[in-house]
Enzyme design. Structure first.
Site, PDB file in Angstrom:
ATOM      1  N   HIS A 147       0.853  -1.190   0.000  1.00  0.00           N
ATOM      2  CA  HIS A 147       0.000   0.000   0.000  1.00  0.00           C
ATOM      3  C   HIS A 147       0.886   1.236   0.000  1.00  0.00           C
ATOM      4  O   HIS A 147       1.937   1.261   0.640  1.00  0.00           O
ATOM      5  CB  HIS A 147      -0.909   0.003   1.231  1.00  0.00           C
ATOM      6  CG  HIS A 147      -2.009  -0.999   1.131  1.00  0.00           C
ATOM      7  ND1 HIS A 147      -3.153  -0.763   0.420  1.00  0.00           N
ATOM      8  CD2 HIS A 147      -2.128  -2.259   1.601  1.00  0.00           C
ATOM      9  CE1 HIS A 147      -3.943  -1.823   0.497  1.00  0.00           C
ATOM     10  NE2 HIS A 147      -3.337  -2.743   1.204  1.00  0.00           N
ATOM     11  N   LYS A 585     -13.537   3.835   7.044  1.00  0.00           N
ATOM     12  CA  LYS A 585     -13.978   4.917   6.163  1.00  0.00           C
ATOM     13  C   LYS A 585     -15.493   4.908   6.007  1.00  0.00           C
ATOM     14  O   LYS A 585     -16.133   5.957   5.878  1.00  0.00           O
ATOM     15  CB  LYS A 585     -13.296   4.757   4.802  1.00  0.00           C
ATOM     16  CG  LYS A 585     -13.673   5.787   3.745  1.00  0.00           C
ATOM     17  CD  LYS A 585     -12.753   5.664   2.548  1.00  0.00           C
ATOM     18  CE  LYS A 585     -13.312   6.390   1.349  1.00  0.00           C
ATOM     19  NZ  LYS A 585     -14.159   5.556   0.502  1.00  0.00           N
TER      20      LYS A 585
END
Length: 929
Positions: A147, A585
């Site tokens: 990532h 999120k």
């Protein structure tokens, strides 16, 4: 206490040493004027932390606003370099403290070590039978991912490692004055080189670059650390459970790097083939070096001690296979083990010379003696067996034992390579293939249940001929090429080099049946002519809704007639992945954590009900919001029964360097993870993980509901939030950084939903809001705790007695400590609309104060992080050095956004300087995304 003071004194001395060297380098390379300015800004920043005087902030803003871009860049570089060096000093101190603790604890095991867990299990009454069952299934797999949160170049990492090694020598070796001077010269040279090295890449990073960075840690620390960890387990079992045998393969590694194509078009089939080659290349080279070392050390002469006939018979088959071995036979005629090791090294050299990528692409290649782990283990096992039978166990226990452990863990491929793709992509590809094959015209338009039925029928049918398909889209062609490569890898090298196929955004059984069908069509799965499956399939549940539906989805999958045969062929083992980033999120910090906890409970129950062996795969990131924090505490906070000796966890971004950059720290981390996995697997009757009381669960339901509503109101239901976020954070600039091969969005469509959770968290961290790691917690605690004194006491009781709740609160403390509303206000002032600025920042600031106050009430602390004085001290010492970088970043962002032409040379210069501040703040906060 005296030891702690001594440790802090040494840390302070190291920081001063490195800081003085950096100051000297700055004066020589950038001039005294910059050095004086940096010292002045630092002094003001420290004063700002001691005295909340608005005039100090105003003076700092005046200084940075008056800097040229060149001066701002140099100032940012000074602070960024300082943090990198401070991080090294803190790492060195951690190693010193660990060594001191181990000495002090001896002969008792070090706390949180493997030996400590085994000893504690014995004390808790776990007998040999129960322990044997636990050891049989014990499996921890740590999975590296790429990532885009590792903001350091590999070049910079290497320089920092060399400085770290020099610091170790400085403290450990008994140096002569001349040796000390030479070492200081080396450190100064490295710091100078560090100062003159670009922090941002001049070229876009490729997936292969990321693969090499992941392998860098395998090569430099993990490879030699693993034998020590395995030796710890063997010694502990021998001491506390002498009738049992230590597990041969309980800790392994996987990787997504080069296999994770979820929204990353840069991960192609060719890249995956090259990744598999790099994995094998590292393993073969390392094993060859070890075999060469055995060749030089196992000089046992058959004229001095008898050699087992079994070994001599095996040696007779290989000793004449090459000119080199014939030469060694003549030169060392009485040293059979040496000849055997040389033969193994020769086989490894041959294995390294083959063109693996060509083989994976279907081109012919010469046969190999060493293809799989078993091919490597067999000759090592024979050496070990016959040495021990000849009463040469001391020789078998040295270099040979180390190589055997490395072979058992890494095999000939270092780490299993996972493949990941998101569900909609697989559906679209299959829809195209079914149209071309005239099997269905509109597969992607069907309802999920209808798609599952068609997939079920196809899985029960003969495989179609795919060779004649033409005019395929790039996506379909790429997918078929990938599965061909995966089949050849499995067919030639065996099952061990491939990890599971992970399906992101799994919503139903049809999302798993789709890649299973593709695998069947290519001979990877459900082949009646093979006993083993070439691939397994892992659903990834990420959103709040998907987490809630996950147990039913898995139950449907287990009962599905098309999946049941595959499940049987993999011994009813099922890995299930849960995502921390997207759930945060989607639902916010506290609600997401509770949803994840309940999902794990329900998934464990569903698997037990269907007699399936579950392994939960935790997709954790670096920041608190993405599931970060101490790995061992996180494992111990899992629901009872959900670990059961088996766990898979991602290691992402800067966390990889923090945990695996130094061998001693790597070993400590690995032992802590295994320790926690053992302790989390203890049956409750032996004092295992605390089961939450019913009133605790009810409290969490209320807390999560309020937290969820608060978070969604701000993030999803306040239209002005997105405008505020775009202006009050460097999200636009972060998206342009060359720190990862993967785009910041899953699709080209620029929507909030398509945005990955990583840049979302990264941007809030940079602007010191750190919103995803705490927002909504204060409102939840207040709404519940204010109802009655009894409910406040219940929250305090939950914090003291429930590991899950304690970890949730303590991790929120870390986020709050790294946040700073004074700095966040600077970023808020970048928002041009005063009404939006006042509304959004006012709400965030109010929530921040509320959250701090309520966490202190629940924990009984006077200040944040009183529960972790070492971290508290570190954060306090770092803040005065991070703050100037934030001031500079805000000034540069304002200038960049004022420019009419964003592609002009002036804009690029500003952007480069902003990148430097981003790197510096990431180092200072020890977190990116």
């Amino acid at each position: 206490m005296a030891k702690q003071r001594k440790s802090q004194k040494q840390l302070s001395e190291d920081i001063h040493l490195l800081g003085d060297i950096l100051g000297q380098v700055i004066r020589r390379q950038a001039g005294v004027e910059l050095f004086e300015m940096e010292e002045g800004v630092r002094a003001l920043s420290k004063a700002r932390r001691m005295d909340a005087d608005p005039e100090i902030d105003a003076r700092l803003e005046q200084i940075v606003n008056g800097l040229s871009v060149e001066k701002a860049e140099l100032l940012s570089r000074a602070f960024a370099n300082y943090f990198e060096l401070v991080n090294l000093a803190e790492e060195q101190n951690r190693v010193r403290v660990l060594r001191d603790r181990e000495r002090k604890a001896h002969p008792q095991p070090l706390k949180e070590s493997i030996a400590a867990a085994v000893a504690q299990l014995r004390q808790l009454g776990v007998d040999e039978y129960e322990m044997g069952k636990l050891l049989d299934k014990l499996h921890v797999e740590l999975v590296f991912t790429a990532h885009p949160t590792q903001a350091k170049r590999r070049t910079v990492l290497s320089k920092l490692r060399r400085i770290s090694s020099a610091l170790t020598e400085l403290h450990v070796r008994d140096l002569l004055p001349s040796e000390h001077d030479n070492l200081m010269t080396s450190i100064t040279a490295e710091v100078t080189s560090l100062w003159l090295t670009n922090r941002t890449r001049t070229a876009v990073i490729t997936v292969t670059d990321e693969v090499k960075t992941g392998l860098y840690y395998m090569d430099t620390t993990i490879w030699d650390t693993i034998p020590e960890v395995y030796a710890s387990m063997a010694q502990a079992i021998a001491e506390y459970y002498p009738t049992l045998t230590s597990p041969k393969r309980f800790l392994t590694f996987g990787s997504w790097i080069g296999g994770d194509r979820d929204g990353n078009p840069n991960v192609t089939a060719d890249v995956t083939a090259e990744t598999l080659r790099l994995h094998r290349g590292l393993a073969v080279v390392q094993h060859r070096e070890a075999a060469t070392q055995l060749n030089r050390s196992l000089t046992v002469s058959d004229s001095l001690t008898p050699i087992q006939q079994e070994f001599l018979d095996a040696l007779a088959d290989v000793k004449d296979k090459s000119e080199h071995l014939a030469f060694l036979q003549n030169r060392y005629p009485n040293e059979p083990y040496r000849l055997w090791a040389a033969s193994l090294a020769e086989d490894l050299a041959t294995a390294a010379s083959g063109d693996m990528v060509a083989r994976l692409k279907g081109q012919s290649n010469p046969p190999l003696r060493l293809k799989s782990m078993s091919d490597l283990l067999e000759p090592l096992k024979l050496m070990d067996k016959t040495l021990r039978e000849s009463h040469l166990g001391d020789l078998a226990a040295d270099h040979l034992a180390q190589m055997r452990r490395q072979a058992q863990v890494f095999g000939l491929h270092v780490a299993r390579l996972d493949i990941r793709q998101y569900s909609e992509f697989n559906t679209a590809v299959l829809a195209e293939l079914l149209r071309k094959l005239k099997l269905h015209d509109s597969f992607d338009e069907l309802e999920p249940a209808e798609r599952a039925q068609i997939l079920s029928n196809l899985l029960a049918s003969p495989n179609p001929d795919l060779s004649g398909l033409t005019d395929l889209s790039a996506e379909a062609d790429e997918t078929l090429t990938l599965f061909q490569i995966l089949y050849r890898a499995f067919d030639f090298y065996g099952r061990e080099l491939l990890g599971p196929y992970i399906v992101s955004m799994t919503h139903g059984p049809e999302d798993i049946l789709a890649p299973l069908l593709l695998a069947k069509w290519h001979g990877l799965c459900l082949d009646p002519n093979r006993e083993d499956e070439g691939m397994t399939f892992v659903p990834l549940f990420e959103t709040r809704e998907d987490l809630r539906n996950a147990p039913d989805v898995m139950a449907d999958l287990f009962n599905h007639p098309a999946y049941a045969p595959h499940l049987e062929r993999v011994n009813r083992d099922q890995t299930i992945m849960i995502g921390y980033s997207d759930s945060n999120k989607d639902a916010g910090y506290m609600a997401a954590n509770w949803e994840l906890y309940q999902a794990q409970e329900a998934l464990a129950e569903a698997c037990a009900k269907h007699k399936v062996n579950i392994m939960l795969f935790h997709g954790r990131g670096g920041t608190i919001a993405r599931g970060g924090g101490p790995a061992n505490r996180a494992i111990l906070a899992q629901p009872p029964g959900s670990v059961n000796g088996r766990i898979r966890v991602t290691e992402q971004g800067e966390v990889i360097d923090e945990r695996y950059g130094h061998p001693a720290v790597a070993r400590r981390h690995l032992e802590q993870v295994v320790n926690a996995t053992l302790m989390a697997s203890v049956d409750p009757r032996h004092g295992g993980i605390t089961r939450p009381q019913d009133d605790w669960r009810e409290a969490m339901d209320e807390l999560a509901a309020v937290s969820y509503k608060t978070y969604r109101n701000l993030i999803y239901e306040t239209p002005e939030l997105l405008e505020y976020w775009g202006a009050a954070t460097p999200i636009t600039e972060i998206s342009q950084m060359r720190i990862g091969s993967r785009p910041s969005r899953r699709t080209a469509k620029a929507t909030f939903d398509s945005l990955r959770a990583i840049p979302w968290g990264f941007s809030w961290m940079q602007s010191r809001h750190v919103l995803p790691g705490w927002y909504g917690v204060g409102e939840a605690l207040e709404a519940y705790g204010n109802q009655s004194p009894e409910q406040l006491r219940r929250l305090q009781e939950m914090y003291k007695q429930w590991p899950f709740f304690q970890v949730v609160i303590d991790n929120a403390q870390v986020s709050l400590a790294k946040a700073d509303m004074g700095i966040a206000r600077l970023y808020a002032n970048l928002v041009e609309d005063e009404e939006i600025r006042a509304k959004i920042f006012g709400e965030i600031e109010s929530s921040f104060t509320r959250t701090v106050n309520w966490i202190l009430r629940v924990t009984g602390q006077r200040e944040l992080l009183d529960n972790d004085p070492v971290l508290q001290r570190s954060v306090r010492q770092r803040n005065p050095y991070v703050d100037p970088l934030n001031f500079v970043q805000v000034a540069l962002l304002r200038r960049l956004r004022f420019l009419p032409e964003k592609d002009s040379p002036k804009a690029q210069q500003l952007l480069h300087a902003i990148f430097l501040t981003i790197n510096g703040i990431a180092s200072g906060l020890k977190n990116t995304g």
